[in-house]
Design a protein around this motif. Structure first.
Motif, PDB file in Angstrom:
ATOM      1  N   THR A  49       0.685  -1.248   0.001  1.00 45.26           N
ATOM      2  CA  THR A  49      -0.042  -0.045  -0.050  1.00 45.26           C
ATOM      3  C   THR A  49       0.793   1.229  -0.056  1.00 45.26           C
ATOM      4  OG1 THR A  49      -1.573  -1.351   1.555  1.00 45.26           O
ATOM      5  CG2 THR A  49      -2.020   1.050   0.879  1.00 45.26           C
ATOM      6  N   GLU A  68      -9.887   2.467  -7.506  1.00 48.91           N
ATOM      7  CA  GLU A  68      -8.910   1.307  -6.819  1.00 48.91           C
ATOM      8  C   GLU A  68      -9.838   0.394  -6.640  1.00 48.91           C
ATOM      9  OE1 GLU A  68      -8.069   2.439  -2.480  1.00 48.91           O
ATOM     10  OE2 GLU A  68      -6.316   1.034  -2.603  1.00 48.91           O
ATOM     11  N   GLY A  70     -10.537  -3.032  -5.377  1.00 52.41           N
ATOM     12  CA  GLY A  70     -10.192  -3.908  -4.036  1.00 52.41           C
ATOM     13  C   GLY A  70      -9.515  -2.761  -3.242  1.00 52.41           C
ATOM     14  N   CYS A  71     -10.388  -1.848  -2.578  1.00 56.38           N
ATOM     15  CA  CYS A  71      -9.676  -0.780  -1.951  1.00 56.38           C
ATOM     16  C   CYS A  71      -9.452  -0.988  -0.393  1.00 56.38           C
ATOM     17  CB  CYS A  71     -10.838   0.523  -2.020  1.00 56.38           C
ATOM     18  SG  CYS A  71     -12.242   0.089  -1.222  1.00 56.38           S
ATOM     19  N   GLY A  72      -9.736  -2.042   0.171  1.00 54.89           N
ATOM     20  CA  GLY A  72      -9.546  -2.206   1.706  1.00 54.89           C
ATOM     21  C   GLY A  72      -9.781  -1.046   2.415  1.00 54.89           C
ATOM     22  N   ASP A  91     -14.811  -2.597  -3.446  1.00 53.78           N
ATOM     23  CA  ASP A  91     -14.228  -3.926  -2.656  1.00 53.78           C
ATOM     24  C   ASP A  91     -15.397  -4.618  -2.398  1.00 53.78           C
ATOM     25  OD1 ASP A  91     -11.442  -4.186  -0.893  1.00 53.78           O
ATOM     26  OD2 ASP A  91     -13.165  -5.608  -0.736  1.00 53.78           O
ATOM     27  N   SER A 116     -18.641  -4.082  -5.158  1.00 61.29           N
ATOM     28  CA  SER A 116     -18.497  -4.900  -6.403  1.00 61.29           C
ATOM     29  C   SER A 116     -17.418  -5.935  -6.197  1.00 61.29           C
ATOM     30  CB  SER A 116     -18.179  -4.085  -7.501  1.00 61.29           C
ATOM     31  OG  SER A 116     -18.413  -4.763  -8.580  1.00 61.29           O
ATOM     32  N   ASP A 117     -17.927  -7.025  -6.871  1.00 63.00           N
ATOM     33  CA  ASP A 117     -16.951  -8.398  -7.007  1.00 63.00           C
ATOM     34  C   ASP A 117     -16.269  -7.837  -8.392  1.00 63.00           C
ATOM     35  OD1 ASP A 117     -15.650 -10.516  -7.744  1.00 63.00           O
ATOM     36  OD2 ASP A 117     -17.462 -11.918  -7.604  1.00 63.00           O
ATOM     37  N   LEU A 118     -15.114  -7.453  -8.236  1.00 58.36           N
ATOM     38  CA  LEU A 118     -14.167  -6.950  -9.542  1.00 58.36           C
ATOM     39  C   LEU A 118     -15.260  -6.128 -10.223  1.00 58.36           C
ATOM     40  CD1 LEU A 118     -12.135 -10.345 -10.429  1.00 58.36           C
ATOM     41  CD2 LEU A 118     -11.564  -8.164  -8.982  1.00 58.36           C
ATOM     42  N   ASN A 133      -4.048  -3.608  -5.905  1.00 59.13           N
ATOM     43  CA  ASN A 133      -3.174  -4.462  -5.297  1.00 59.13           C
ATOM     44  C   ASN A 133      -3.972  -5.675  -4.838  1.00 59.13           C
ATOM     45  OD1 ASN A 133      -1.422  -5.271  -3.010  1.00 59.13           O
ATOM     46  ND2 ASN A 133      -1.895  -3.716  -1.632  1.00 59.13           N
ATOM     47  N   ARG A 147     -10.128 -12.750   1.652  1.00 56.74           N
ATOM     48  CA  ARG A 147     -10.155 -12.599   0.215  1.00 56.74           C
ATOM     49  C   ARG A 147      -8.942 -11.351   0.103  1.00 56.74           C
ATOM     50  NH1 ARG A 147     -14.290 -13.800  -2.709  1.00 56.74           N
ATOM     51  NH2 ARG A 147     -16.223 -14.748  -1.687  1.00 56.74           N
ATOM     52  N   ALA A 148      -8.733 -10.842   1.119  1.00 54.36           N
ATOM     53  CA  ALA A 148      -7.576  -9.667   1.085  1.00 54.36           C
ATOM     54  C   ALA A 148      -5.959 -10.282   0.585  1.00 54.36           C
ATOM     55  CB  ALA A 148      -7.388  -8.810   2.255  1.00 54.36           C
TER      56      ALA A 148
HETATM   57  C1  SAM Z   1      -4.076  -6.657  -0.872  1.00 52.27           C
HETATM   58  S1  SAM Z   1      -5.716  -5.931  -0.536  1.00 52.27           S
HETATM   59  C2  SAM Z   1      -5.301  -4.619  -1.005  1.00 52.27           C
HETATM   60  C3  SAM Z   1      -6.164  -3.298  -0.223  1.00 52.27           C
HETATM   61  C4  SAM Z   1      -5.943  -2.058  -0.668  1.00 52.27           C
HETATM   62  N1  SAM Z   1      -5.953  -1.762  -2.054  1.00 52.27           N
HETATM   63  C5  SAM Z   1      -4.515  -1.435  -0.319  1.00 52.27           C
HETATM   64  O1  SAM Z   1      -3.556  -1.330  -1.088  1.00 52.27           O
HETATM   65  O2  SAM Z   1      -4.424  -1.281   0.874  1.00 52.27           O
HETATM   66  C6  SAM Z   1      -6.682  -6.774  -1.609  1.00 52.27           C
HETATM   67  C7  SAM Z   1      -8.218  -6.212  -1.477  1.00 52.27           C
HETATM   68  O3  SAM Z   1      -8.813  -6.810  -2.691  1.00 52.27           O
HETATM   69  C8  SAM Z   1     -10.257  -7.106  -2.030  1.00 52.27           C
HETATM   70  N2  SAM Z   1     -10.799  -7.944  -3.072  1.00 52.27           N
HETATM   71  C9  SAM Z   1     -10.405  -9.369  -3.078  1.00 52.27           C
HETATM   72  N3  SAM Z   1     -11.242 -10.143  -4.115  1.00 52.27           N
HETATM   73  C10 SAM Z   1     -12.216  -9.170  -4.513  1.00 52.27           C
HETATM   74  C11 SAM Z   1     -13.007  -9.200  -5.516  1.00 52.27           C
HETATM   75  N4  SAM Z   1     -13.233 -10.227  -6.443  1.00 52.27           N
HETATM   76  N5  SAM Z   1     -13.578  -7.970  -6.066  1.00 52.27           N
HETATM   77  C12 SAM Z   1     -13.372  -6.683  -5.379  1.00 52.27           C
HETATM   78  N6  SAM Z   1     -12.373  -6.753  -4.394  1.00 52.27           N
HETATM   79  C13 SAM Z   1     -11.809  -7.799  -4.164  1.00 52.27           C
HETATM   80  C14 SAM Z   1     -10.050  -7.566  -0.806  1.00 52.27           C
HETATM   81  O4  SAM Z   1     -11.328  -7.399   0.117  1.00 52.27           O
HETATM   82  C15 SAM Z   1      -9.068  -6.484  -0.328  1.00 52.27           C
HETATM   83  O5  SAM Z   1      -9.466  -5.573   0.450  1.00 52.27           O
END
Ligand code: SAM
Length: 218
Positions: A49, A68, A70-72, A91, A116-118, A133, A147-148
Protein backbone atom coordinates in the motif's frame (compact mmCIF):
# COMPACT_ATOMS: atom_id res chain seq x y z
CA UNK A 1 16.97 -22.15 -0.74
CA UNK A 2 16.37 -18.97 1.35
CA UNK A 3 14.07 -17.65 -1.37
CA UNK A 4 12.07 -20.90 -1.39
CA UNK A 5 11.79 -20.88 2.42
CA UNK A 6 10.65 -17.25 2.57
CA UNK A 7 7.99 -18.02 -0.05
CA UNK A 8 6.52 -20.53 2.39
CA UNK A 9 7.12 -18.66 5.66
CA UNK A 10 6.38 -15.07 4.64
CA UNK A 11 2.70 -15.41 3.71
CA UNK A 12 1.97 -17.39 6.86
CA UNK A 13 3.87 -14.89 9.02
CA UNK A 14 2.04 -11.95 7.42
CA UNK A 15 -1.33 -13.58 7.93
CA UNK A 16 -0.73 -14.48 11.58
CA UNK A 17 0.88 -11.16 12.38
CA UNK A 18 -2.29 -9.55 11.16
CA UNK A 19 -4.50 -12.03 13.05
CA UNK A 20 -2.87 -11.42 16.42
CA UNK A 21 -2.27 -7.70 16.32
CA UNK A 22 -4.64 -5.36 18.13
CA UNK A 23 -8.21 -5.40 16.90
CA UNK A 24 -8.74 -1.83 15.78
CA UNK A 25 -5.78 0.02 14.30
CA UNK A 26 -5.17 3.38 12.75
CA UNK A 27 -3.13 4.25 9.69
CA UNK A 28 -2.24 7.81 8.74
CA UNK A 29 -0.74 9.05 5.47
CA UNK A 30 -0.25 12.73 4.60
CA UNK A 31 -2.70 13.81 7.30
CA UNK A 32 -5.42 11.33 6.27
CA UNK A 33 -6.35 8.79 8.95
CA UNK A 34 -8.26 5.54 8.52
CA UNK A 35 -9.32 3.02 11.17
CA UNK A 36 -8.28 -0.49 10.19
CA UNK A 37 -10.94 -2.98 11.22
CA UNK A 38 -9.54 -6.47 11.91
CA UNK A 39 -11.59 -7.82 8.96
CA UNK A 40 -9.85 -5.45 6.53
CA UNK A 41 -6.40 -5.58 4.87
CA UNK A 42 -3.85 -3.82 7.12
CA UNK A 43 -1.73 -1.33 5.15
CA UNK A 44 0.73 -0.77 7.98
CA UNK A 45 2.71 -4.01 8.24
CA UNK A 46 2.43 -4.93 4.57
CA UNK A 47 4.42 -2.61 2.31
CA UNK A 48 2.48 -2.74 -0.95
CA UNK A 49 0.00 0.00 0.00
CA UNK A 50 2.81 2.39 0.98
CA UNK A 51 4.67 1.75 -2.29
CA UNK A 52 1.51 2.60 -4.26
CA UNK A 53 0.91 5.74 -2.18
CA UNK A 54 4.47 6.93 -2.84
CA UNK A 55 4.10 6.12 -6.54
CA UNK A 56 0.94 8.22 -6.81
CA UNK A 57 2.27 11.11 -4.70
CA UNK A 58 4.15 13.04 -7.44
CA UNK A 59 1.45 12.54 -10.10
CA UNK A 60 -0.84 15.28 -11.29
CA UNK A 61 -4.15 13.43 -11.07
CA UNK A 62 -6.42 16.43 -10.50
CA UNK A 63 -9.75 15.87 -12.29
CA UNK A 64 -8.65 12.42 -13.50
CA UNK A 65 -11.03 9.48 -13.07
CA UNK A 66 -9.43 6.97 -10.75
CA UNK A 67 -10.48 3.49 -9.61
CA UNK A 68 -8.97 1.60 -6.71
CA UNK A 69 -10.17 -1.94 -7.42
CA UNK A 70 -10.21 -3.79 -4.08
CA UNK A 71 -9.74 -0.73 -1.91
CA UNK A 72 -9.48 -2.31 1.57
CA UNK A 73 -9.04 0.55 4.06
CA UNK A 74 -9.27 3.00 1.14
CA UNK A 75 -6.23 5.03 2.15
CA UNK A 76 -5.07 5.10 -1.50
CA UNK A 77 -8.50 6.26 -2.67
CA UNK A 78 -8.69 8.97 -0.02
CA UNK A 79 -5.19 10.19 -0.85
CA UNK A 80 -5.91 10.26 -4.60
CA UNK A 81 -9.14 12.16 -3.96
CA UNK A 82 -7.28 14.62 -1.73
CA UNK A 83 -5.08 15.33 -4.78
CA UNK A 84 -8.19 16.24 -6.77
CA UNK A 85 -8.91 12.97 -8.60
CA UNK A 86 -12.49 11.78 -9.12
CA UNK A 87 -12.21 8.54 -7.21
CA UNK A 88 -14.23 5.35 -7.17
CA UNK A 89 -13.24 2.79 -4.53
CA UNK A 90 -14.62 -0.74 -4.81
CA UNK A 91 -14.36 -3.88 -2.74
CA UNK A 92 -16.07 -7.22 -2.12
CA UNK A 93 -15.71 -6.81 1.66
CA UNK A 94 -18.81 -5.02 3.03
CA UNK A 95 -16.98 -4.05 6.24
CA UNK A 96 -14.27 -2.32 4.21
CA UNK A 97 -16.97 -0.48 2.24
CA UNK A 98 -18.77 0.71 5.41
CA UNK A 99 -15.53 1.75 7.12
CA UNK A 100 -14.34 3.68 4.07
CA UNK A 101 -17.62 5.60 3.83
CA UNK A 102 -17.09 6.60 7.47
CA UNK A 103 -13.43 7.53 6.90
CA UNK A 104 -14.35 9.64 3.86
CA UNK A 105 -16.89 11.56 5.94
CA UNK A 106 -14.46 12.02 8.85
CA UNK A 107 -11.68 13.25 6.58
CA UNK A 108 -14.15 15.35 4.56
CA UNK A 109 -12.95 13.76 1.31
CA UNK A 110 -15.32 12.85 -1.49
CA UNK A 111 -15.03 9.25 -2.75
CA UNK A 112 -17.59 7.14 -4.61
CA UNK A 113 -17.57 3.85 -2.64
CA UNK A 114 -19.03 0.82 -4.44
CA UNK A 115 -19.58 -2.77 -3.34
CA UNK A 116 -18.54 -4.90 -6.31
CA UNK A 117 -17.02 -8.27 -7.11
CA UNK A 118 -14.25 -7.01 -9.41
CA UNK A 119 -16.01 -5.18 -12.31
CA UNK A 120 -19.43 -6.85 -11.86
CA UNK A 121 -21.08 -3.64 -10.59
CA UNK A 122 -18.79 -1.17 -12.33
CA UNK A 123 -20.05 -1.88 -15.83
CA UNK A 124 -21.00 1.66 -16.84
CA UNK A 125 -17.78 3.30 -15.63
CA UNK A 126 -14.54 4.07 -17.46
CA UNK A 127 -11.39 5.34 -15.78
CA UNK A 128 -8.08 7.01 -16.61
CA UNK A 129 -6.34 5.26 -13.71
CA UNK A 130 -6.98 1.80 -12.26
CA UNK A 131 -4.90 0.74 -9.27
CA UNK A 132 -4.88 -2.89 -8.11
CA UNK A 133 -3.14 -4.41 -5.10
CA UNK A 134 -4.43 -7.96 -5.51
CA UNK A 135 -4.63 -10.96 -3.21
CA UNK A 136 -2.06 -13.38 -4.64
CA UNK A 137 -1.48 -16.44 -2.46
CA UNK A 138 -3.00 -19.52 -4.16
CA UNK A 139 -5.43 -20.77 -1.52
CA UNK A 140 -9.23 -20.67 -1.33
CA UNK A 141 -10.39 -17.77 0.88
CA UNK A 142 -12.79 -18.91 3.62
CA UNK A 143 -14.25 -15.48 4.36
CA UNK A 144 -14.03 -11.83 3.31
CA UNK A 145 -11.00 -11.14 5.47
CA UNK A 146 -9.07 -13.90 3.72
CA UNK A 147 -10.02 -12.48 0.31
CA UNK A 148 -7.43 -9.77 0.97
CA UNK A 149 -4.71 -12.43 0.84
CA UNK A 150 -5.85 -15.51 -1.08
CA UNK A 151 -6.70 -15.54 -4.80
CA UNK A 152 -8.21 -19.05 -4.91
CA UNK A 153 -6.45 -22.39 -5.28
CA UNK A 154 -6.45 -22.05 -9.04
CA UNK A 155 -5.91 -18.25 -9.19
CA UNK A 156 -9.67 -17.70 -9.72
CA UNK A 157 -9.37 -13.99 -8.74
CA UNK A 158 -6.87 -13.37 -11.57
CA UNK A 159 -8.79 -15.48 -14.09
CA UNK A 160 -11.95 -13.43 -13.54
CA UNK A 161 -10.06 -10.12 -13.40
CA UNK A 162 -8.20 -10.73 -16.66
CA UNK A 163 -11.38 -11.90 -18.39
CA UNK A 164 -13.09 -8.60 -17.44
CA UNK A 165 -10.15 -6.23 -17.79
CA UNK A 166 -9.99 -5.95 -21.63
CA UNK A 167 -13.42 -4.24 -21.54
CA UNK A 168 -12.49 -1.84 -18.73
CA UNK A 169 -8.78 -1.23 -19.21
CA UNK A 170 -7.55 2.31 -18.48
CA UNK A 171 -4.57 4.14 -20.06
CA UNK A 172 -2.92 3.69 -16.65
CA UNK A 173 -3.83 0.27 -15.23
CA UNK A 174 -1.33 -0.58 -12.54
CA UNK A 175 -0.90 -3.70 -10.45
CA UNK A 176 1.55 -4.25 -7.61
CA UNK A 177 3.01 -7.72 -7.09
CA UNK A 178 5.78 -9.12 -4.90
CA UNK A 179 8.51 -11.63 -5.63
CA UNK A 180 6.67 -13.82 -3.08
CA UNK A 181 3.96 -14.55 -5.60
CA UNK A 182 3.84 -16.51 -8.82
CA UNK A 183 4.41 -13.60 -11.17
CA UNK A 184 5.13 -15.68 -14.28
CA UNK A 185 1.92 -17.66 -13.84
CA UNK A 186 -0.09 -14.45 -13.29
CA UNK A 187 1.46 -12.92 -16.44
CA UNK A 188 0.55 -16.08 -18.36
CA UNK A 189 -3.10 -15.84 -17.21
CA UNK A 190 -3.11 -12.21 -18.38
CA UNK A 191 -1.65 -13.10 -21.77
CA UNK A 192 -4.40 -15.71 -22.30
CA UNK A 193 -6.79 -12.73 -22.26
CA UNK A 194 -4.70 -10.59 -24.63
CA UNK A 195 -3.05 -8.56 -21.87
CA UNK A 196 0.64 -7.85 -21.29
CA UNK A 197 2.64 -6.56 -18.32
CA UNK A 198 5.26 -3.81 -18.47
CA UNK A 199 7.45 -3.20 -15.41
CA UNK A 200 7.27 0.47 -14.35
CA UNK A 201 8.73 0.30 -10.83
CA UNK A 202 10.85 -2.09 -8.80
CA UNK A 203 11.39 -1.50 -5.10
CA UNK A 204 13.04 -3.66 -2.45
CA UNK A 205 11.84 -3.31 1.12
CA UNK A 206 13.26 -5.57 3.85
CA UNK A 207 14.82 -7.69 1.09
CA UNK A 208 11.41 -8.31 -0.53
CA UNK A 209 11.29 -7.14 -4.15
CA UNK A 210 8.03 -5.44 -5.13
CA UNK A 211 7.02 -4.55 -8.66
CA UNK A 212 4.45 -2.23 -10.16
CA UNK A 213 3.34 -3.39 -13.59
CA UNK A 214 1.40 -1.43 -16.16
CA UNK A 215 -1.15 -3.71 -17.83
CA UNK A 216 -2.05 -3.13 -21.47
CA UNK A 217 -3.84 -4.87 -24.29
CA UNK A 218 -1.18 -6.77 -26.27
C1 SAM B 1 -4.18 -6.82 -0.80
S1 SAM B 1 -5.70 -6.02 -0.38
C2 SAM B 1 -5.37 -4.37 -0.93
C3 SAM B 1 -6.21 -3.29 -0.26
C4 SAM B 1 -5.88 -1.86 -0.69
N1 SAM B 1 -6.02 -1.67 -2.11
C5 SAM B 1 -4.49 -1.50 -0.27
O1 SAM B 1 -3.60 -1.40 -1.15
O2 SAM B 1 -4.25 -1.29 0.93
C6 SAM B 1 -6.79 -6.69 -1.61
C7 SAM B 1 -8.20 -6.15 -1.55
O3 SAM B 1 -8.95 -6.72 -2.64
C8 SAM B 1 -10.24 -7.07 -2.17
N2 SAM B 1 -10.79 -8.12 -3.05
C9 SAM B 1 -10.48 -9.43 -3.08
N3 SAM B 1 -11.22 -10.07 -4.00
C10 SAM B 1 -12.02 -9.14 -4.57
C11 SAM B 1 -13.00 -9.18 -5.59
N4 SAM B 1 -13.33 -10.32 -6.21
N5 SAM B 1 -13.64 -8.02 -5.91
C12 SAM B 1 -13.32 -6.84 -5.29
N6 SAM B 1 -12.39 -6.75 -4.32
C13 SAM B 1 -11.75 -7.88 -3.96
C14 SAM B 1 -10.03 -7.51 -0.74
O4 SAM B 1 -11.23 -7.48 0.01
C15 SAM B 1 -8.96 -6.51 -0.28
O5 SAM B 1 -9.56 -5.38 0.27
Amino acid sequence: MFKKLRKIIFPIAKFFFDKYTVKERKYTYEGITVQINEEVFPPKFTISTKILLEHIKPLNIADKSFLELGCGSGIISLFAASKGANVTASDINQIAIDELKEAAAKNEIDVNVVYSDLFDDLTDHTFEYIIINPPYYPKAPQNDKERAWFCGEDFEYFKKLFAQLPTHIAPNTWMILSEDCEIEHIKQLASENGLSFELILQKSVVKEKNYIFSIQKS
